[in-house]
Each structure stands twice: as structure tokens, then as C-alpha cells.
Design a protein around this motif. Structure first.
Motif, PDB file in Angstrom:
ATOM      1  N   LYS B 126       0.847  -1.203   0.000  1.00  0.00           N
ATOM      2  CA  LYS B 126       0.000   0.000   0.000  1.00  0.00           C
ATOM      3  C   LYS B 126       0.883   1.254   0.000  1.00  0.00           C
ATOM      4  O   LYS B 126       0.616   2.206  -0.739  1.00  0.00           O
ATOM      5  N   ALA B 127       1.938   1.230   0.820  1.00  0.00           N
ATOM      6  CA  ALA B 127       2.845   2.383   0.870  1.00  0.00           C
ATOM      7  C   ALA B 127       3.517   2.591  -0.488  1.00  0.00           C
ATOM      8  O   ALA B 127       3.644   3.723  -0.965  1.00  0.00           O
ATOM      9  N   ALA B 128       3.927   1.486  -1.126  1.00  0.00           N
ATOM     10  CA  ALA B 128       4.569   1.580  -2.449  1.00  0.00           C
ATOM     11  C   ALA B 128       3.592   2.145  -3.482  1.00  0.00           C
ATOM     12  O   ALA B 128       3.964   2.940  -4.341  1.00  0.00           O
ATOM     13  N   TYR B 129       2.327   1.721  -3.365  1.00  0.00           N
ATOM     14  CA  TYR B 129       1.290   2.194  -4.290  1.00  0.00           C
ATOM     15  C   TYR B 129       1.102   3.702  -4.139  1.00  0.00           C
ATOM     16  O   TYR B 129       1.078   4.447  -5.120  1.00  0.00           O
ATOM     17  N   LYS B 130       0.996   4.135  -2.886  1.00  0.00           N
ATOM     18  CA  LYS B 130       0.769   5.566  -2.655  1.00  0.00           C
ATOM     19  C   LYS B 130       1.983   6.399  -3.085  1.00  0.00           C
ATOM     20  O   LYS B 130       1.830   7.503  -3.602  1.00  0.00           O
ATOM     21  N   GLU B 131       3.158   5.841  -2.881  1.00  0.00           N
ATOM     22  CA  GLU B 131       4.372   6.557  -3.294  1.00  0.00           C
ATOM     23  C   GLU B 131       4.398   6.711  -4.819  1.00  0.00           C
ATOM     24  O   GLU B 131       4.684   7.788  -5.352  1.00  0.00           O
ATOM     25  N   GLN B 132       4.057   5.620  -5.510  1.00  0.00           N
ATOM     26  CA  GLN B 132       4.040   5.650  -6.977  1.00  0.00           C
ATOM     27  C   GLN B 132       2.962   6.610  -7.487  1.00  0.00           C
ATOM     28  O   GLN B 132       3.169   7.329  -8.461  1.00  0.00           O
ATOM     29  N   LEU B 133       1.826   6.630  -6.797  1.00  0.00           N
ATOM     30  CA  LEU B 133       0.712   7.508  -7.173  1.00  0.00           C
ATOM     31  C   LEU B 133       1.135   8.975  -7.110  1.00  0.00           C
ATOM     32  O   LEU B 133       0.661   9.816  -7.858  1.00  0.00           O
ATOM     33  N   ARG B 134       2.037   9.282  -6.181  1.00  0.00           N
ATOM     34  CA  ARG B 134       2.482  10.655  -5.956  1.00  0.00           C
ATOM     35  C   ARG B 134       3.616  11.080  -6.874  1.00  0.00           C
ATOM     36  O   ARG B 134       3.993  12.247  -6.900  1.00  0.00           O
ATOM     37  N   LYS B 135       4.186  10.115  -7.612  1.00  0.00           N
ATOM     38  CA  LYS B 135       5.287  10.478  -8.513  1.00  0.00           C
ATOM     39  C   LYS B 135       4.740  11.274  -9.689  1.00  0.00           C
ATOM     40  O   LYS B 135       3.705  10.915 -10.246  1.00  0.00           O
ATOM     41  N   PRO B 136       5.431  12.340 -10.095  1.00  0.00           N
ATOM     42  CA  PRO B 136       4.928  13.104 -11.243  1.00  0.00           C
ATOM     43  C   PRO B 136       4.930  12.251 -12.509  1.00  0.00           C
ATOM     44  O   PRO B 136       5.781  11.368 -12.660  1.00  0.00           O
ATOM     45  N   ARG B 137       3.949  12.518 -13.354  1.00  0.00           N
ATOM     46  CA  ARG B 137       3.871  11.799 -14.629  1.00  0.00           C
ATOM     47  C   ARG B 137       5.076  12.110 -15.497  1.00  0.00           C
ATOM     48  O   ARG B 137       5.523  13.244 -15.535  1.00  0.00           O
ATOM     49  N   ALA B 138       5.546  11.106 -16.220  1.00  0.00           N
ATOM     50  CA  ALA B 138       6.596  11.353 -17.206  1.00  0.00           C
ATOM     51  C   ALA B 138       6.011  12.239 -18.310  1.00  0.00           C
ATOM     52  O   ALA B 138       4.813  12.191 -18.574  1.00  0.00           O
ATOM     53  N   GLU B 139       6.859  13.049 -18.917  1.00  0.00           N
ATOM     54  CA  GLU B 139       6.426  13.950 -19.993  1.00  0.00           C
ATOM     55  C   GLU B 139       5.672  13.169 -21.069  1.00  0.00           C
ATOM     56  O   GLU B 139       6.187  12.185 -21.598  1.00  0.00           O
ATOM     57  N   GLY B 140       4.456  13.600 -21.358  1.00  0.00           N
ATOM     58  CA  GLY B 140       3.694  12.977 -22.442  1.00  0.00           C
ATOM     59  C   GLY B 140       3.061  11.638 -22.083  1.00  0.00           C
ATOM     60  O   GLY B 140       2.389  11.032 -22.902  1.00  0.00           O
ATOM     61  N   ALA B 141       3.261  11.153 -20.865  1.00  0.00           N
ATOM     62  CA  ALA B 141       2.708   9.851 -20.498  1.00  0.00           C
ATOM     63  C   ALA B 141       1.202   9.970 -20.304  1.00  0.00           C
ATOM     64  O   ALA B 141       0.708  10.940 -19.759  1.00  0.00           O
TER      65      ALA B 141
END
Lengths: 125, 180
Positions: B126-141
């Protein structure tokens, strides 16, 4: 300001906005391949509404299944609300789910964990 | 298959409790149609709505990952094929399995990532999921930005399992299984 009236499809939710009432309703399943693109108009509507007045904004959600890219787009929407709330704006969310599907309640709960504005989750048939 | 005798195929499906199987180029509409068939089957079998959503959601993440990967790598039709299998195991769990062609190096990185996810408990996932959710989107992704595998691992009742079969030209066949 133009309101949104996007009919739902198998993979995308219906989205209806009411600028006069300060309301946005999203209902249905959401699993398009290009969720970011799909939610762009909604994000722009919210940004425009928040910037163009100081009236409250209420979201009424009846989302069911969401793929991870829709979850990400929804997180962006809640971030906008959170930012507005931080500036003293009145924003709120009601999320209604079918009581037979506890997954939807869990999904809503996880979103709520990151929000400090009023976020109500209620079972409704 | 040269002879008109599908007994062997039938035996294979029966023996492995396969409910649904697809092999070939996978379009967006095919993902939707197969997904519908899967959902209808589960609902008709009176599976709990939350379990239907977990199986269906895992299927969606797996197949959309394959589509996104093939488009990211600019694969043509032959290389963007997917092999999708949904089966039951002896404990009545649902096995959601999918395979696709990847660059060997990408496949190796995927195996590492899956091994890492397998070492995490539900709270860490769950922590990994939330961390990934908070990562900025790659350009154009336009995709979920790496959430799919973590999401599957969270829904699964057993760690994700994967395998890589080397192919020619620096490619490999990546197989992934999630148990719900």
C-alpha cells in the motif's frame, strides 16, 4: 463557462457539471486506456470553476471500478480540491457506493486518507 | 493443427481448468469484449462483487500494460500479441495469466521488480502504491505510470509469479501470473 455533459460508456464514466450549482457528478466504471486524456476536460472545468469564482464546489461520485490510470487522474482532481481547501475555499465530496461491493468503499477510503476537506462515503443502493 | 480433432485442446483446457483463453494481436475493443465475457461469467457463477472486481481489475491492468508496452516500444502487430489465460486452481482461486514479447533487458527488469513486490507485505505494498501515485507523470505519459503491477500485487492472495523465456533478436517472452 461551458458545462460538461459527457455520457457514460462501457469504459468511461458519465460526467455532468453544473456551474450555477457548483456541482460535478461522476458515475460509472472508469478504465479507458488513456485516462489522463479522458479526464483532461474535467480537470480543466474544475480549474476554471475554482479560478472564476469563490463559490463552493461539491463533487458527487458514484464511481465503481477504476483502473490505475483513472485512479491517478482522480488523485489529480482531489489534489486540486485539496489546494483550494487550503486557501479557504469550501469544497466537499460525497461518494456513494453499492453496499454489496466493499471494494468501492475501500477505494474511496484510500482517496479520503489524503484529503482534509469534507469527504463523505456512504452506502446507497 | 492439420487434423480436425480438438480433443487434445479440450483435454488441455479441462485439465488446467481454463475458463478463458486468448492468443493473438490484442486491440482496445478486444480487451473490452473479453473483459465483458469474463465479468459475465463471474457474475453468472455468483462470485462476490468484490472478487469479480479484483479478477476483472487484474485482467484489465495486465492487458492494458501489454498494450501500453507494445505501443511504447513501437511494436508491430506480430510482436504486440498477447496470450491471456484465466483459469481456476484446485483451491478454487482464480489465476489470471498473461504473456507477451518484451525486450530481454526490460523482461529482466520486470522480474526484479516482481521479486521486490513479492517480498512486501500488504502494508508495504500500500505504501509503495501511494508513493508511486504521488510520482509526477513522465512527460507525455498517458498511462498509470507504473501502478499496474503494484495494484495486481495488492489484489492478489499470493505473490505475483513471473517467468522469462529467451527468444531470438534480444527479445524474450514474459509470463505473469496473479492469483485472486
Amino acid at each position: 463557462m461551458n458545462d460538461l455533459n459527457i455520457p457514460g460508456t462501457q469504459t468511461t464514466p458519465s460526467i455532468v457539471s453544473d456551474h450555477a450549482q457548483g456541482m460535478l457528478a461522476i458515475a460509472g466504471d472508469s478504465y479507458p486506456e488513456n485516462s489522463f486524456e479522458f479526464f483532461t476536460a474535467t480537470i480543466e472545468w474544475i480549474e476554471g470553476y475554482l479560478a472564476g469564482s469563490d463559490r463552493p464546489l461539491h463533487l458527487e461520485l458514484r464511481l465503481i471500478y477504476m483502473n490505475t490510470s483513472s485512479v491517478k487522474a482522480m488523485m489529480d482532481i482531489f489534489d486540486l480540491l485539496e489546494e483550494a481547501h487550503g486557501k479557504g475555499r469550501k469544497v466537499s465530496v460525497d461518494w456513494f457506493y453499492n453496499p454489496r461491493n466493499e471494494r468501492v468503499e475501500m477505494l474511496a477510503e484510500e482517496f479520503r486518507e489524503d484529503c482534509s476537506f469534507p469527504f463523505n462515503i456512504a452506502a446507497r443502493e | 493443427m492439420n487434423t480436425i480433432d480438438f480433443f487434445g485442446v479440450r483435454e488441455l483446457f479441462t485439465h488446467n481448468n481454463i475458463l478463458l483463453c486468448f492468443n493473438g494481436p490484442i486491440s482496445r475493443s478486444l480487451i473490452e469484449e473479453i473483459g465483458n465475457a469474463l465479468k459475465n461469467y463471474l457474475e453468472a457463477a455468483a462470485v462476490q462483487p468484490s472478487a469479480v472486481m479484483d479478477v476483472f481489475g487484474t485482467y484489465v491492468e495486465m492487458t492494458q500494460n501489454i498494450r501500453h508496452y507494445a505501443s511504447l516500444r513501437g511494436y508491430g502487430e506480430a510482436d504486440s500479441s498477447a496470450t491471456i489465460i484465466v483459469a481456476r486452481d484446485s483451491a478454487d482461486a482464480y489465476l489470471i495469466q498473461a504473456g507477451n514479447i518484451v525486450e530481454a533487458a526490460d523482461g529482466a527488469a520486470l522480474l526484479e521488480r516482481i521479486a521486490l513486490l513479492a517480498s512486501l507485505d500488504k502494508a508495504a505494498l500500500k505504501a509503495a502504491y501511494k508513493e508511486q501515485l504521488r510520482k509526477p507523470r513522465a512527460e507525455g505519459a498517458t498511462t498509470g505510470a507504473g501502478l499496474g503491477l503494484i495494484d495486481m500485487a495488492r489484489k492478489a492472495t499470493r505473490p505475483l509469479a513471473a517467468n522469462l523465456t529467451p527468444l531470438d533478436d534480444g527479445k524474450a517472452f514474459f509470463s505473469l501470473q496473479a492469483v485472486i
